[in-house]
Design a protein around this motif. Structure first.
Motif, PDB file in Angstrom:
ATOM      1  N   GLN A   1      33.611  -7.595 -12.390  1.00 17.33           N
ATOM      2  CA  GLN A   1      32.747  -7.076 -11.177  1.00 17.33           C
ATOM      3  C   GLN A   1      31.656  -6.109 -11.497  1.00 17.33           C
ATOM      4  O   GLN A   1      30.922  -5.807 -10.995  1.00 17.33           O
TER       5      GLN A   1
ATOM      6  N   GLU B   1      31.509  -0.233  -9.334  1.00 17.20           N
ATOM      7  CA  GLU B   1      31.065  -1.292  -8.522  1.00 17.20           C
ATOM      8  C   GLU B   1      32.060  -1.655  -7.626  1.00 17.20           C
ATOM      9  O   GLU B   1      31.722  -2.035  -6.288  1.00 17.20           O
TER      10      GLU B   1
ATOM     11  N   LYS C   1      31.723  -1.802  -3.203  1.00 18.88           N
ATOM     12  CA  LYS C   1      31.878  -3.133  -2.491  1.00 18.88           C
ATOM     13  C   LYS C   1      33.099  -3.046  -1.654  1.00 18.88           C
ATOM     14  O   LYS C   1      33.010  -3.773  -0.767  1.00 18.88           O
ATOM     15  N   TYR C   2      34.217  -2.617  -2.091  1.00 22.36           N
ATOM     16  CA  TYR C   2      35.226  -2.872  -1.315  1.00 22.36           C
ATOM     17  C   TYR C   2      36.099  -1.294  -1.211  1.00 22.36           C
ATOM     18  O   TYR C   2      35.578  -0.332  -1.795  1.00 22.36           O
TER      19      TYR C   2
END
Length: 203
Positions: free
Chosen positions: A20, A25, A29-30
Motif C-alpha cells: 500500500q 499511506e 486511507k483507513y
C-alpha cells in the motif's frame, strides 16, 4: 482487492502494508483495520457495524468482536459474548481477530511489536501497554459476535502445519531483537488474568 501471498497472517499484514506504500499511506486511507484469522466467520454487515461502533468510540486503539458460544479458543472464557454489554473495556484482546486503529501503525512504541510478530504469539499482550495502559484503550465488542470454528482432523490448522504450537514461543527472539519492553510481552499465559475495567450496557 484480493491479494494472495503465502505465509502467516502477521508477516502477510506487513507485506500488505508495504504494497500500500507504507504505514502512513494505510493510516491516511483507513481508520481501522481488522487483522483477522482466515477461518473466523462474521457477516459483512456485522463487520461494517463493528467499524461503526469503533468510530463512535474513537478512544479505542485495539478491539475485537466477542465470540459466540460455539467458538473455539483458549480465551473464550473471557471474550465470549456477554449479552449484558455493548462493549467491555479491558486490558486484553487475543490476536485471533484484533481490530487495530491505524494511527497505531505510526506509533513508535507499537511499530517494534509489528516488526517482531510472526505467529501472533506475544503481540496480544502488547496491545494494552501500546495503548498507554488506558482503561478505555482496548475493548471487546459484545454488540458483535463472530465465530471461530473448532479445528479437527477433517479441518486442521494450517498454521500448525507450518509451525507446531509449542514453537510459537520462538517469536521471543524477534521481540528481544526489536527491544520491545519485556514487561509488555514476557507474560506466562497460564497465570495471566484479563481484566474488565468498565463496560457500556447493551441497549
Amino acid at each position: 482487492e484480493v491479494i494472495h501471498h503465502q505465509g502467516m497472517k502477521w508477516p502477510n499484514f506487513r507485506h500488505w502494508i508495504d504494497l500500500q506504500g507504507g504505514a502512513a499511506e494505510v493510516a491516511a486511507k483507513y481508520d481501522y483495520i481488522w487483522v483477522v484469522d482466515d477461518d473466523v466467520r462474521l457477516a459483512s454487515g456485522e463487520i461494517s457495524r463493528m467499524f461503526d461502533i469503533l468510530r463512535d468510540h474513537s478512544e479505542i486503539s485495539f478491539a475485537c468482536p466477542s465470540f459466540d458460544a460455539a467458538s473455539d479458543g483458549v480465551w473464550r472464557f473471557f471474550d465470549g459474548h456477554d449479552p449484558r454489554f455493548k462493549l467491555r473495556y479491558t486490558n486484553f484482546v487475543e490476536c485471533t481477530a484484533p481490530v487495530l486503529k491505524t494511527s497505531m501503525l505510526l506509533d513508535p512504541l507499537f511499530q517494534p511489536c509489528l516488526r517482531a510478530v510472526r505467529t501472533g504469539c506475544f503481540i496480544d499482550f502488547c496491545f494494552y501497554p501500546a495503548a498507554g495502559r488506558r482503561d478505555d484503550g482496548v475493548a471487546v465488542l459484545d454488540a458483535i459476535q463472530c465465530h471461530h470454528p473448532p479445528r479437527s482432523l477433517e479441518s486442521p490448522s494450517e498454521m500448525r502445519q507450518v509451525q507446531a504450537w509449542h514453537d510459537h514461543k520462538n517469536d521471543d527472539v524477534f521481540f528481544e531483537q526489536e527491544r520491545v519492553p519485556e514487561d509488555w510481552w514476557k507474560v506466562e499465559p497460564r497465570f495471566f488474568q484479563p481484566q474488565v475495567f468498565k463496560a457500556i450496557p447493551a441497549v
